[in-house]
Write a protein that holds these residues in place. Sequence first.
Motif, PDB file in Angstrom:
ATOM      1  N   LEU A 193     -31.003   7.316 -28.191  1.00 12.81           N
ATOM      2  CA  LEU A 193     -31.721   6.335 -27.449  1.00 12.81           C
ATOM      3  C   LEU A 193     -32.583   5.652 -28.417  1.00 12.81           C
ATOM      4  N   MET A 194     -33.423   6.366 -29.082  1.00 11.14           N
ATOM      5  CA  MET A 194     -34.567   5.859 -30.157  1.00 11.14           C
ATOM      6  C   MET A 194     -33.631   5.096 -31.120  1.00 11.14           C
ATOM      7  N   GLU A 195     -32.458   5.385 -31.461  1.00 11.18           N
ATOM      8  CA  GLU A 195     -31.813   4.867 -32.757  1.00 11.18           C
ATOM      9  C   GLU A 195     -31.292   3.442 -32.002  1.00 11.18           C
ATOM     10  N   ARG A 196     -30.636   3.603 -30.759  1.00  9.85           N
ATOM     11  CA  ARG A 196     -30.174   2.393 -30.113  1.00  9.85           C
ATOM     12  C   ARG A 196     -31.121   1.425 -29.847  1.00  9.85           C
ATOM     13  N   PHE A 197     -32.329   1.824 -29.404  1.00 12.26           N
ATOM     14  CA  PHE A 197     -33.485   0.928 -29.057  1.00 12.26           C
ATOM     15  C   PHE A 197     -34.219   0.390 -30.151  1.00 12.26           C
ATOM     16  N   GLY A 198     -34.028   1.109 -31.239  1.00 13.91           N
ATOM     17  CA  GLY A 198     -34.877   0.609 -32.506  1.00 13.91           C
ATOM     18  C   GLY A 198     -36.112   1.019 -32.470  1.00 13.91           C
ATOM     19  N   VAL A 199     -36.449   2.248 -31.685  1.00 15.13           N
ATOM     20  CA  VAL A 199     -38.009   2.993 -31.709  1.00 15.13           C
ATOM     21  C   VAL A 199     -37.870   4.229 -32.659  1.00 15.13           C
ATOM     22  N   LYS A 200     -39.130   4.583 -32.760  1.00 17.01           N
ATOM     23  CA  LYS A 200     -39.298   5.712 -33.786  1.00 17.01           C
ATOM     24  C   LYS A 200     -39.514   6.988 -33.209  1.00 17.01           C
ATOM     25  N   ASN A 201     -40.359   7.075 -31.888  1.00 11.41           N
ATOM     26  CA  ASN A 201     -40.834   8.371 -31.319  1.00 11.41           C
ATOM     27  C   ASN A 201     -40.738   7.883 -29.818  1.00 11.41           C
ATOM     28  N   SER A 202     -41.327   9.100 -29.192  1.00 14.36           N
ATOM     29  CA  SER A 202     -41.098   9.252 -27.658  1.00 14.36           C
ATOM     30  C   SER A 202     -42.037   7.945 -27.112  1.00 14.36           C
ATOM     31  N   VAL A 203     -43.336   7.619 -27.842  1.00 10.10           N
ATOM     32  CA  VAL A 203     -44.143   6.904 -27.183  1.00 10.10           C
ATOM     33  C   VAL A 203     -43.507   5.333 -27.223  1.00 10.10           C
ATOM     34  N   GLY A 204     -42.573   4.962 -28.356  1.00 12.79           N
ATOM     35  CA  GLY A 204     -41.824   3.850 -28.361  1.00 12.79           C
ATOM     36  C   GLY A 204     -40.742   3.894 -27.299  1.00 12.79           C
ATOM     37  N   LEU A 205     -40.072   5.225 -27.288  1.00 11.93           N
ATOM     38  CA  LEU A 205     -39.020   5.144 -26.052  1.00 11.93           C
ATOM     39  C   LEU A 205     -39.608   4.787 -24.400  1.00 11.93           C
ATOM     40  N   VAL A 206     -40.711   5.287 -24.315  1.00  9.98           N
ATOM     41  CA  VAL A 206     -41.711   5.072 -23.251  1.00  9.98           C
ATOM     42  C   VAL A 206     -41.638   3.652 -22.912  1.00  9.98           C
TER      43      VAL A 206
END
Length: 216
Positions: A193-206
């Motif tokens: 999911l992080m790779e798909r959404f272009g975020v680097k960590n759980s904070v970015g995922l949230v």
Amino acid sequence: METIKVAIADDHKLFRKGVILSMRSYTNIQFVMEAENGNELLEKITEADPDIVLCDLKMPVKDGIEVTKSLAKTHPHIRVLILTMYEDEHFIGHLMDCGAAGYLLKNTDSAEIKKAIMDVKRTGYYLSSFVNRVLVKKNYSKQKFNANLSSEVVISEKEKEVITLVCMEFTATEIAQKMNISARTVEAIKDRLMERFGVKNSVGLVFYAMKHQLID
């Protein structure tokens, strides 16, 4: 270890001095300026050029909301951690929307202030358990963002459940137990999911999940 430059703005001198004194043992955190109101802070900010500002929410002349909005426009590289005596849910979403990096209560101990500063320096945000609960409870994204049907994000039910539990601060092991899958599978889902959404960590995922209304 890299030195993190911090400014503090609060209209109570004793509180300011107390915070600075309590952080003295953390040698990588350097207080480069103090201000007793938002206007003074903004006047001195360019010269001091801190990485992070600890900013009282309620101050004379200019309050923490005005300071946050101003710095987001003029000094976007400077992150603002709001300090307040009030555990007020009504301010959380608004402050994050204005550009605040986090929200700390004034009875917070020095260890948590240090953690907040380190997290903000590393990821751009500090999401305390209180802020996480409020954002999930109020579904902040649905109040502040309009869905764009042309770029709708579709995820599976399993992915949605993982994201929801991440937002609620469960560890990979705890998520695995709740979902009856392995912790390795949880980490694989998060990584995908992080790779798909272009975020680097759980904070970015949230934050991505909230912005795109991926959780209920």
